[in-house]
Design a protein around this motif. Sequence first.
Motif, short mmCIF file in Angstrom:
data_model
loop_
_atom_site.label_atom_id
_atom_site.label_comp_id
_atom_site.label_asym_id
_atom_site.label_seq_id
_atom_site.Cartn_x
_atom_site.Cartn_y
_atom_site.Cartn_z
N LEU A 74 26.39 36.70 -30.13
CA LEU A 74 26.97 37.13 -31.65
C LEU A 74 26.40 38.52 -32.12
CD1 LEU A 74 25.37 33.40 -32.92
CD2 LEU A 74 27.79 33.95 -32.43
N GLN A 95 26.44 28.94 -36.47
CA GLN A 95 25.39 28.35 -35.17
C GLN A 95 25.94 27.13 -34.68
OE1 GLN A 95 21.40 29.62 -35.58
NE2 GLN A 95 20.94 27.35 -35.04
N VAL A 98 28.94 26.82 -32.05
CA VAL A 98 29.24 27.59 -30.68
C VAL A 98 29.22 26.54 -29.73
CG1 VAL A 98 27.77 29.70 -31.40
CG2 VAL A 98 26.51 27.72 -30.66
N GLU A 102 29.55 29.44 -24.61
CA GLU A 102 29.04 30.54 -25.46
C GLU A 102 27.61 30.64 -25.28
OE1 GLU A 102 32.82 30.45 -28.40
OE2 GLU A 102 31.11 29.52 -29.05
N HIS A 134 24.91 21.81 -24.29
CA HIS A 134 24.66 22.99 -24.84
C HIS A 134 23.23 23.01 -24.16
CE1 HIS A 134 27.40 22.24 -28.09
NE2 HIS A 134 27.32 23.62 -28.44
N ARG A 451 33.87 35.75 -25.10
CA ARG A 451 33.26 34.72 -25.70
C ARG A 451 33.10 35.31 -26.97
NH1 ARG A 451 34.83 30.22 -22.95
NH2 ARG A 451 33.97 30.32 -20.82
N VAL A 455 34.36 33.77 -31.05
CA VAL A 455 33.53 33.29 -32.26
C VAL A 455 33.95 34.09 -33.40
CG1 VAL A 455 31.19 33.42 -33.19
CG2 VAL A 455 31.35 32.93 -30.69
#
Length: 480
Positions: A74, A95, A98, A102, A134, A451, A455
């Motif tokens: 980011l 957030q 994601v 990512e 994640h 990536r 985003v």
Amino acid sequence: MTKYLLKGGTIATSVQGSDEPRVFKADVLVEGDTISRIEENISPEAGVEVIDCQDKWITPGFVDTHRHVFMTVLRGTQCDWLLTEYLVKMAWSLQGTVTPEEVAIGTLAGLLEALHNGVTTILDHFHAAHSPEHAEAAFKATIESGARVIWAPARQSPPTRLLPFPEWANDAQAVQWQRAKIKEWGSLAGGKLRPDGRVTLGLAYEIFNWEEGTVPRHQEFLAYARANNVQTITAHVVKSPSILGWRDAGILGPDVVLSHCNALADRPELDDEMWKALKDSGAAIGATPLDELGMAHGNPVAFDALKRGVKCGLGVDCLSINSGDIFTQMRVSLQWARGHDHERIHLNKEKAPFKNKYTCADAFRLGTLAGAEALNLAHLIGSVEVGKRADLLVFDANSVNLGGVEDPIAGVVFHASSEDIEMVFVDGEIVKKDRKLVRDWAPVVKELKQRADDVRKRWPAELLEQRWKQWYDANGAPTI
């Protein structure tokens, strides 16, 4: 066993039990993952690779006590945001969306960035553990990176609604799988997530609700984590007095690192209750002065902590806004402390001091040994000493930035950058050589850029701004 002899260099290191660093000429022998000898004129034996360190400085690797590593994906998204704006746009919006892919590339790229900048140890407050997928993605990337990491996935879940107020409807499910994963990870060699112990298990645990009925839940969860070999517990504390909540609940201890702690700023009483709670418990502070000043957290407290004998190290915090180096944090922290002290002297019309109260040596210690102390790792890292792990940096003292500097401590704190670091060792392994990462960066950055573009397409700046305005118009700025 791999052996290296760093020959003819100048060692610059902080020393436990002393405020004064040591700077001296000596050779350093690294055997496997350990510094085995530090002496002048060590004769190389067969099987030892000799590294010429004439006109080089040898220092400990830097230690970061508060970093959100995955946020490398980011980069550049929040450089002008306030903390309150960050909560709405980032923590409560972007957030939570994601993807594991990512998270994975952000984590890998972020840890490689750390190594490139000489940061060999990182407490990763991983607050995007939204699902088992994640978490596993970040876990694998952390192991792969080669960095020394306390990996602290967060006990939280993304909000399921923003307006009129945030709602976390799926948190009960998140608690279940996160408890199961903590037990699974903690069973790996007592919380050693790599067999060599280079990655260990931590936990990020935020407490925003201290109502009487909630405290037993916090006590139980942290007891469960500690019983499952979680070695470090970390949490954000900004302007609230929640340090006392941790103390009163009996959950504040030497394994706790509270980031920021700006509520402690400008509290001159030596017996101040919050400062005393930290010192008595052995808990530590992870100070991140650069974004604390820029995002309205409050004033940094790192040098106050040193003065009061409270463990404290430095950190980068959000890689979406800050570079991954500790040089910047040392400089900002030192100059802020000096400037704030000077301001107080002028306002109170006090006699001008003979010397600055805080020195380069103080800042160097914050970036190295003090950080290791904050993470309870000073027996392993943070200084160049026999018996410690070989987490080492080799600086080129003839570089454009450093040529002519006599004192390595001043040189590192005020003049050096990543380009001056020729070599980086972690656990005796060379991860940066000839000013370049050993790991091939090209495929990493290729995926990182793709990536990051993904985003930005999902969350254009205009959409984030719209959500922030809706929140602000409805509720005003969130309280911290």
